[in-house]
Design a protein around this motif. Sequence first.
Motif, PDB file in Angstrom:
ATOM      1  N   ASN A  29       0.840  -1.188   0.000  1.00  0.00           N
ATOM      2  CA  ASN A  29       0.000   0.000   0.000  1.00  0.00           C
ATOM      3  C   ASN A  29       0.876   1.239   0.000  1.00  0.00           C
ATOM      4  O   ASN A  29       1.820   1.337   0.788  1.00  0.00           O
ATOM      5  CB  ASN A  29      -0.926   0.014   1.221  1.00  0.00           C
ATOM      6  N   VAL A  30       0.545   2.168  -0.895  1.00  0.00           N
ATOM      7  CA  VAL A  30       1.260   3.435  -0.958  1.00  0.00           C
ATOM      8  C   VAL A  30       0.238   4.569  -0.981  1.00  0.00           C
ATOM      9  O   VAL A  30      -0.893   4.389  -1.447  1.00  0.00           O
ATOM     10  CB  VAL A  30       2.175   3.529  -2.209  1.00  0.00           C
ATOM     11  N   THR A  31       0.636   5.694  -0.474  1.00  0.00           N
ATOM     12  CA  THR A  31      -0.222   6.875  -0.492  1.00  0.00           C
ATOM     13  C   THR A  31       0.173   7.726  -1.674  1.00  0.00           C
ATOM     14  O   THR A  31       1.351   8.056  -1.838  1.00  0.00           O
ATOM     15  CB  THR A  31      -0.070   7.672   0.816  1.00  0.00           C
ATOM     16  N   GLU A  32      -0.808   8.044  -2.505  1.00  0.00           N
ATOM     17  CA  GLU A  32      -0.508   8.897  -3.650  1.00  0.00           C
ATOM     18  C   GLU A  32      -1.341  10.168  -3.576  1.00  0.00           C
ATOM     19  O   GLU A  32      -2.450  10.181  -3.040  1.00  0.00           O
ATOM     20  CB  GLU A  32      -0.725   8.173  -4.972  1.00  0.00           C
ATOM     21  N   VAL A  33      -0.780  11.230  -4.100  1.00  0.00           N
ATOM     22  CA  VAL A  33      -1.428  12.532  -4.120  1.00  0.00           C
ATOM     23  C   VAL A  33      -2.107  12.712  -5.468  1.00  0.00           C
ATOM     24  O   VAL A  33      -1.560  12.322  -6.501  1.00  0.00           O
ATOM     25  CB  VAL A  33      -0.390  13.654  -3.900  1.00  0.00           C
ATOM     26  N   TYR A  34      -3.305  13.298  -5.451  1.00  0.00           N
ATOM     27  CA  TYR A  34      -3.955  13.664  -6.710  1.00  0.00           C
ATOM     28  C   TYR A  34      -4.608  15.032  -6.538  1.00  0.00           C
ATOM     29  O   TYR A  34      -4.825  15.500  -5.423  1.00  0.00           O
ATOM     30  CB  TYR A  34      -4.950  12.596  -7.171  1.00  0.00           C
ATOM     31  N   TYR A  35      -4.875  15.666  -7.678  1.00  0.00           N
ATOM     32  CA  TYR A  35      -5.412  17.028  -7.690  1.00  0.00           C
ATOM     33  C   TYR A  35      -6.750  17.031  -8.410  1.00  0.00           C
ATOM     34  O   TYR A  35      -6.966  16.258  -9.336  1.00  0.00           O
ATOM     35  CB  TYR A  35      -4.414  17.972  -8.369  1.00  0.00           C
ATOM     36  N   VAL A  83      -3.418   3.336  -2.361  1.00  0.00           N
ATOM     37  CA  VAL A  83      -3.598   2.380  -3.448  1.00  0.00           C
ATOM     38  C   VAL A  83      -2.646   1.214  -3.223  1.00  0.00           C
ATOM     39  O   VAL A  83      -1.585   1.352  -2.619  1.00  0.00           O
ATOM     40  CB  VAL A  83      -3.342   3.014  -4.837  1.00  0.00           C
ATOM     41  N   SER A  84      -3.030   0.059  -3.722  1.00  0.00           N
ATOM     42  CA  SER A  84      -2.204  -1.132  -3.628  1.00  0.00           C
ATOM     43  C   SER A  84      -1.432  -1.276  -4.931  1.00  0.00           C
ATOM     44  O   SER A  84      -1.999  -1.173  -6.017  1.00  0.00           O
ATOM     45  CB  SER A  84      -3.086  -2.359  -3.399  1.00  0.00           C
TER      46      SER A  84
END
Length: 185
Positions: A29-35, A83-84
Amino acid sequence: MKKLLLGLLPILSFAANAGDDPVNCRSQNVTEVYYHGTAECRAANGVLVREEFHNSSTYWVWASDYKGNRCYTSLPFQSTRTVSTKVCDYTPSATFSFIRLDGYEATTLISLNGTDRDGEIVKYEFWVDGVKQPNSGYSLQIDGNDGDTFYVKGRVTDNDGYTYELARTFDVRYREPARCGRHFC
């Protein structure tokens, strides 16, 4: 008695099944940034352009309308989501390269060229005709006579402990010394 001389040849490289295989694959699992949000700006001709963005990976975007007006602007909101993703370690890969040296001895220098896409090579090992060579580093010098063959095995180890091995037979060939006119060069 003939003197043995190996002429300097271009460096030759050999590889088969070059390694670099995925191993120990897992979901992470990683944390991703979106706009997201409504982008608003004025095109070069002064027309106000508005476009809705729901999932942009970049803060700055090109907004456009149905008439083809465009402008560059930022999005007003930033969010994060978990997200995985699939993550793998990779085995190292390696090739042999060798050169035969000019001189009065049949000398071949063999190099083991190792790479590791997710780390580094931490150990190089050689065996010649089944005998492990002591502390040879990434290269090995073999001296022999015309017609001698040597079975060379190489192994690289990466920083994760994965290894890759390759083997090849190298042969020694007699070559007349190079001449410059009537004399040896």
